[in-house]
Enzyme design. Structure first.
Site, short mmCIF file in Angstrom:
data_model
loop_
_atom_site.label_atom_id
_atom_site.label_comp_id
_atom_site.label_asym_id
_atom_site.label_seq_id
_atom_site.Cartn_x
_atom_site.Cartn_y
_atom_site.Cartn_z
N HIS A 159 0.83 -1.20 0.00
CA HIS A 159 0.00 0.00 0.00
C HIS A 159 0.87 1.26 0.00
O HIS A 159 0.58 2.24 -0.70
CB HIS A 159 -0.90 -0.03 1.24
CG HIS A 159 -1.85 1.11 1.33
ND1 HIS A 159 -2.35 1.57 2.52
CD2 HIS A 159 -2.41 1.90 0.37
CE1 HIS A 159 -3.16 2.58 2.30
NE2 HIS A 159 -3.22 2.80 1.01
N GLU A 162 2.29 1.94 -3.41
CA GLU A 162 1.27 2.54 -4.29
C GLU A 162 1.26 4.06 -4.14
O GLU A 162 1.18 4.79 -5.13
CB GLU A 162 -0.09 1.96 -3.92
CG GLU A 162 -1.28 2.65 -4.56
CD GLU A 162 -2.45 2.73 -3.62
OE1 GLU A 162 -2.98 3.85 -3.42
OE2 GLU A 162 -2.84 1.68 -3.07
N HIS A 163 1.38 4.55 -2.90
CA HIS A 163 1.43 6.00 -2.67
C HIS A 163 2.70 6.61 -3.27
O HIS A 163 2.65 7.65 -3.91
CB HIS A 163 1.42 6.28 -1.16
CG HIS A 163 0.06 6.28 -0.55
ND1 HIS A 163 -0.56 7.42 -0.10
CD2 HIS A 163 -0.81 5.27 -0.31
CE1 HIS A 163 -1.74 7.13 0.40
NE2 HIS A 163 -1.92 5.82 0.29
N GLU A 240 -5.14 7.24 6.46
CA GLU A 240 -6.13 6.30 5.95
C GLU A 240 -6.43 5.21 6.97
O GLU A 240 -7.58 4.78 7.13
CB GLU A 240 -5.64 5.68 4.65
CG GLU A 240 -5.61 6.64 3.48
CD GLU A 240 -5.21 5.94 2.20
OE1 GLU A 240 -5.41 4.72 2.10
OE2 GLU A 240 -4.68 6.62 1.31
#
Length: 431
Positions: A159, A162-163, A240
């Site tokens: 994750h 991905e950022h 998040e």
């Protein structure tokens, strides 16, 4: 080189002249020319442009014929070179596209858009969709790797990567270049990471499709993973993670982790937080993960726009062929999160308190898609197509009956999906 060439030409034609007109004794005493030559030492049939010019122009009866021969040779060489260029272009073209699948993908009967599926030499498979009536365009890149591949010591790494890919590439080195371009073209960008896939997608005006697709493609060609972006994006992942506390989704997420077999990677934390990502070697871990899984043979692409299929294919060949194929194997996990043979993980009924006032019933059927290698699109009931794993038709009929009962008693909705796997879905980055 010039002097040697002139000297050679002069000696050749001097030999020709004197051998034809002199006796043997005179032939032995013939003059030998060196460059530059004085005008007085030249044979009568050799002239120069001027008495002081060292560029000798030799005129003989065969000179015109040899000039024509040289011109013919030049023309032949040019024709051969042009032929080689044409052959090279055709060869390169053949190397770009490996397969163009002749059959149209199975789509709803009322879908009149044009489709084409191609596979490039670097093993990227792309679905091209031409919709002449569309006012917007979109591209989606899917990488067949997700949070199940997180290393145990850096949970949430997929994750986090991905950022970081949005933070600049060698070709587009400014941070959030994709976000700015999408905003300038009345669009938005987004990405998400789930257990087995990481997806990057956008929507823009038709005029911005090609460049926006190229911006995204550079994520898989030459990312920078900038050092000065590491902490900021780590904070974004943390936000998040904390944002999920106030949603109804989060209790389900935690509940599913707790119910899964500890031997399965599904039972691990996947979103990531500062506590799992804050390491001195985090950038090296990002590069290791990227090199291990981000390969062309694990990437599929879908493009939709108002351009013709030929144009979309030309763009795909131009943009995607630079993505390197590292020939990585698709991750496979043999330990299922809910083994059917173990009663501890199936036939269970669980209650939980949601964050908001709502009533919900969720039925989960663990299905391993590898148990159905010959499953085709037509085996999936029409209402469930495109939603993931299939449900048996008799069960679907019973669920439809349950839906009717729910509506009679004030229920609002019945949904059927094919996956219980979690997803770290981000907020839209654009407008």
């Amino acid at each position: 080189w010039y002097q040697r060439r002139v000297r050679g030409v002069l000696n050749y034609y001097t030999n020709y002249y004197y051998k034809s007109n002199l006796s043997r004794q005179e032939w032995k005493g013939r003059p030998r020319f060196s460059s530059p030559c004085s005008p007085s030492s030249r044979p009568p049939n050799m002239v120069s442009t001027s008495d002081t010019d060292d560029n000798i122009i030799v005129e003989t009866p065969g000179n015109k014929r040899s000039g024509r021969n040289r011109l013919a040779c030049v023309l032949v060489v040019l024709v051969v070179l042009l032929s080689l260029i044409v052959v090279l272009c055709v060869t390169i073209k053949a190397r770009v596209v490996l397969v163009v699948f002749p059959d149209k993908p199975e789509v709803p009967d009322n879908d009149d858009r044009d489709y084409r599926v191609i596979q490039l030499k670097n093993s990227i498979k792309a679905t091209l969709i031409s919709d002449s009536s569309s006012r917007t365009a979109s591209t989606s890149f899917n990488v067949a790797v997700g949070s199940l591949c997180n290393p145990d010591e850096v949970l949430g790494l997929a994750h986090y990567l991905e950022h970081m890919l949005f933070m600049g590439t060698k070709k587009y080195d400014k941070e959030n270049e994709a976000d700015k371009f999408a905003s300038d073209n009345d669009g938005w960008i987004n990405a998400w990471t789930d257990d087995s896939n990481t997806n990057y997608h956008f929507l823009v005006e038709n005029s911005g499709l090609k460049q926006m697709t190229d911006i995204y493609a550079q994520f898989f060609i030459s990312p920078l993973l900038k050092k000065d972006s590491l902490e900021r994006e780590m904070q974004a992942v943390e936000s998040e993670y904390k944002m999920g506390f106030s949603s109804n989704f989060w209790p389900e997420y935690e509940l599913m982790i707790g119910l899964a077999s500890p031997a399965s990677p599904y039972s691990r934390f996947s979103t990531g937080s500062i506590s799992t990502l804050n390491r001195t070697d985090i950038r090296e871990k990002l590069w290791d993960f990227y090199d291990a899984y981000y390969s062309a043979n694990l990437i599929t692409v879908a493009i939709i726009g108002n351009e013709t299929l030929d144009t979309l294919q030309e763009w795909a060949e131009e943009i995607f062929t630079a993505i390197p194929n590292k020939e990585k194997s698709k991750p496979v996990f043999n330990v299922l999160p809910f083994p059917k043979a173990d009663s501890r993980y199936i036939t269970r009924q669980v209650y939980y308190q949601p964050k908001s006032d709502m009533d919900s019933l969720k039925l989960i059927f663990p299905v391993n898609i590898r148990d159905y290698p010959n499953l085709s699109y037509h085996h999936v009931p029409a209402g469930l197509r495109g939603q993931g794993l299939p449900l048996p038709v008799p069960l679907y009929s019973r669920l439809h009956h349950l839906s009717c009962l729910l509506h009679q008693r004030g229920g609002t909705e019945l949904r059927a999906g094919g996956s219980v796997l979690r997803s770290n879905r981000e907020r839209s980055r654009g407008s």
